[in-house]
Structures are given as structure tokens and as C-alpha cells.
Design an enzyme around this catalytic site. Structure first.
Site, PDB file in Angstrom:
ATOM      1  CB  ILE A 132      -0.931   0.012   1.235  1.00 24.84           C
ATOM      2  CG1 ILE A 132      -1.799  -1.237   1.268  1.00 24.84           C
ATOM      3  CG2 ILE A 132      -1.785   1.283   1.220  1.00 24.84           C
ATOM      4  CD1 ILE A 132      -2.642  -1.387   2.519  1.00 24.84           C
ATOM      5  N   PRO A 133       1.133   1.838  -1.157  1.00 22.69           N
ATOM      6  CG  PRO A 133       0.942   2.682  -3.327  1.00 22.69           C
ATOM      7  CD  PRO A 133       0.334   1.687  -2.366  1.00 22.69           C
ATOM      8  CB  CYS A 134       1.840   5.225   2.796  1.00 23.55           C
ATOM      9  SG  CYS A 134       3.093   4.206   3.594  1.00 23.55           S
ATOM     10  CG  HIS A 135       6.630   4.788  -1.190  1.00 22.68           C
ATOM     11  ND1 HIS A 135       5.853   3.633  -1.168  1.00 22.68           N
ATOM     12  CD2 HIS A 135       7.154   4.867  -2.436  1.00 22.68           C
ATOM     13  CE1 HIS A 135       5.935   3.048  -2.356  1.00 22.68           C
ATOM     14  NE2 HIS A 135       6.719   3.775  -3.135  1.00 22.68           N
ATOM     15  NE  ARG A 136       4.440   4.124  -5.881  1.00 23.92           N
ATOM     16  CZ  ARG A 136       4.093   2.917  -6.293  1.00 23.92           C
ATOM     17  NH1 ARG A 136       2.812   2.576  -6.367  1.00 23.92           N
ATOM     18  NH2 ARG A 136       5.015   2.047  -6.634  1.00 23.92           N
TER      19      ARG A 136
END
Length: 184
Positions: A132-136
Site C-alpha cells: 500500500i504505497p504510502c511513500h507516494r
């Protein structure tokens, strides 16, 4: 829940899964004991990954090696995750490799730009970062904003750099083929 650790080019990751799917991912930056402590909360025990989990591990290793990876088809177990967070994560799963969004943009998609702080809290509570790409998710000015994983914002910037996203770049610019003008 079952858990295991595995090595990548970025360092040791930890992963937790249930029969429903991946439930936890721990990013590198902790020693093995701390990594296991974080993963093993709530009674999780060491386990041997089956084919589906082994495939996810292989994808994480490929990501860490700089290869383009699409985690969106990965089965997730978000049992016990607040409904608002699940809604935010569902939107976030649509943000692909090398693309970014902002806390405010996610909040607007969820119905109210005033939810930006709640979106930030959802990102900070993400039990499955990277997949779940929270870094984006960036601040409105293109800066990294917060990141609760080991290494904080610097870890977020390293992950974005693997995807070709320059710090301070306008959110979403790579999705339109623009380059960071300062870097050429």
C-alpha cells in the site's frame, strides 16, 4: 498470523500474512530483534511462506533491486483496519510506480480536503507500507511530508528515488512524462 524475515538489496524486510492475504510489511532499518518484535505483536508466529506469499517476497526483492513492480493485485488482509483507512488505502492502491499524489488530493477524493490530516494519520498507520504505497503521498508543495517507517522522510525519499521521483518534484508529474527541470 504468520511472519518471516527476508533480505533485499535495501536491507531486511519482515512480512506477516493470514489466509486472507498480506497483513503486515515491515520496511528495512531495524535490527533483527526489533523487526521481529514489531511483526510478532498480537500473537503472530514464525511461518513458512506458501506460493502466494513467496511471490510477494520475490516482488519486494525485485522492487528493492530497482525493478518496476505492481503490487496492486496482491491479496491483502485489512481486518481490524478502520473503515476510513481502508477507503484511503483503496485509493492509494491506484497510484502506480513513479506516480505521486498529495494528502489533500486523497482527502478530496474521500469527500473533503479538510480530511488531509486524517489521510496523513491513515498513511502513518499503514500496516503494509510499500504494497500500500504510502511513500507516494507527498505534501502539497511536493516535499516528502512525514513517514513513520524506520529512517523517516529519508527512507521515503530513497523509495521514491528508486521509482524515478525527484524530491520536491510536483506531485504526479512523472505520470505526465515531465522531468525535474533542476536536474535536467
Amino acid at each position: 498470523m504468520r511472519i518471516t524475515l527476508f533480505d533485499t538489496e535495501l536491507g531486511a524486510f519482515g512480512i506477516g500474512w493470514t489466509d486472507a492475504g498480506i497483513a503486515r510489511l515491515q520496511l528495512p532499518g531495524l535490527d533483527e530483534a526489533a523487526l521481529l518484535t514489531r511483526l510478532a505483536r498480537d500473537g503472530a508466529v514464525a511461518g513458512q511462506p506458501g506460493a502466494a506469499v513467496a511471490d510477494v517476497i520475490a516482488q519486494v526483492k525485485a522492487y528493492a533491486a530497482g525493478k518496476v513492480v505492481d503490487f496492486s493485485p496482491v491479496a491483502l488482509d485489512l481486518g481490524g483496519v478502520a473503515a476510513f483507512h481502508r477507503r484511503a488505502y483503496a485509493l492509494l492502491l491506484q497510484i502506480g510506480w513513479g506516480e505521486t499524489t498529495t494528502y489533500g488530493a486523497l482527502a478530496r477524493q474521500l469527500g473533503d480536503v479538510g480530511l488531509s490530516r486524517a489521510v496523513g494519520q491513515a498513511m502513518g498507520a499503514n500496516p503494509i507500507p510499500l504494497i500500500i504505497p504510502c511513500h507516494r503521498v507527498l505534501a502539497c508543495n511536493g516535499k516528502p511530508g512525514g513517514f513513520s517507517a524506520p529512517g523517516g522522510a529519508e527512507a521515503k525519499l530513497r523509495m521514491l528515488a528508486l521509482e524515478g521521483v525527484a524530491a520536491g518534484a510536483h506531485p504526479g508529474q512523472l505520470a505526465f512524462g515531465f522531468q525535474d527541470l533542476e536536474r535536467g
